[in-house]
Design a protein around this motif. Sequence first.
Motif, PDB file in Angstrom:
ATOM      1  N   ASN A 163       2.701   1.768  -3.785  1.00  0.00           N
ATOM      2  CA  ASN A 163       1.922   2.324  -4.895  1.00  0.00           C
ATOM      3  C   ASN A 163       1.925   3.854  -4.898  1.00  0.00           C
ATOM      4  O   ASN A 163       2.215   4.469  -5.937  1.00  0.00           O
ATOM      5  N   PRO A 164       1.612   4.536  -3.791  1.00  0.00           N
ATOM      6  CA  PRO A 164       1.660   6.006  -3.824  1.00  0.00           C
ATOM      7  C   PRO A 164       3.076   6.544  -4.067  1.00  0.00           C
ATOM      8  O   PRO A 164       3.248   7.564  -4.738  1.00  0.00           O
ATOM      9  N   LEU A 165       4.083   5.844  -3.524  1.00  0.00           N
ATOM     10  CA  LEU A 165       5.459   6.297  -3.750  1.00  0.00           C
ATOM     11  C   LEU A 165       5.834   6.216  -5.233  1.00  0.00           C
ATOM     12  O   LEU A 165       6.536   7.085  -5.757  1.00  0.00           O
TER      13      LEU A 165
ATOM     14  N   GLU B 102       0.821  -1.215   0.000  1.00  0.00           N
ATOM     15  CA  GLU B 102       0.000   0.000   0.000  1.00  0.00           C
ATOM     16  C   GLU B 102       0.856   1.267   0.000  1.00  0.00           C
ATOM     17  O   GLU B 102       0.477   2.277  -0.569  1.00  0.00           O
TER      18      GLU B 102
ATOM     19  N   ALA C 220       3.750   6.541  -7.696  1.00  0.00           N
ATOM     20  CA  ALA C 220       3.060   7.663  -8.360  1.00  0.00           C
ATOM     21  C   ALA C 220       3.786   8.974  -8.084  1.00  0.00           C
ATOM     22  O   ALA C 220       3.956   9.800  -9.006  1.00  0.00           O
ATOM     23  N   ILE C 221       4.242   9.198  -6.859  1.00  0.00           N
ATOM     24  CA  ILE C 221       4.993  10.437  -6.522  1.00  0.00           C
ATOM     25  C   ILE C 221       6.270  10.485  -7.322  1.00  0.00           C
ATOM     26  O   ILE C 221       6.655  11.543  -7.864  1.00  0.00           O
TER      27      ILE C 221
END
Length: 193
Positions: free
Chosen positions: A184-186, A181, A188-189
């Motif tokens: 995934n955001p990392l 979890e 995208a960043i």
Amino acid sequence: EDLTIKRERESVGGESRMDDEIDRLTRLYNQAFVPMKGYLTTADLFLQMSEGIVSINADGKIAFLNAPVERLLGIERQRYTGRHYEDLFPNATRNFEIHEMVEDVLRNGAARTRDILVSTPSGRDVYVRATASPATGRKKESIGVVMLFQDIEELSRLRDQLRRMDVLASMGSTIAGMAHEVKNPLAAIRTFA
């Protein structure tokens, strides 16, 4: 033996099957125990069992102890044979369950099994599965109590290790899910950066 096989083939009712079962058990007894008759007494067999055995007469005096009880409780058999069972389990407060089991069997004659913590004469605590059963004479009169002791400390340790491994495995899967979890955001960043 041929007669037994013939009866098995002919038997339709339950009585013939019962006779066959008795015949088989008789043969098993004759093969296993009769050859030992000249060599082993009942006491010898009890001494060689892996479970601890203590027999207590109706007055509460110890009539018999075997080697596994000696090892389990860290005692010498000769010192306790003929003494009251409360000498074997001296701390009445900590050994109340074992005292309760013996008294209950002496009074009511019903077998009891419990997993309990026993305090030994040296003060060491041992986790055991204790079974107290009534001992009866030839005329079915109560003559005392027979107790079986099985050391379940090792079993308890293994159970605790399995629980710990289960907790660690579930923690590992939770951490792996959290890492996914966070990843995934990392990603995208990093892409936007």
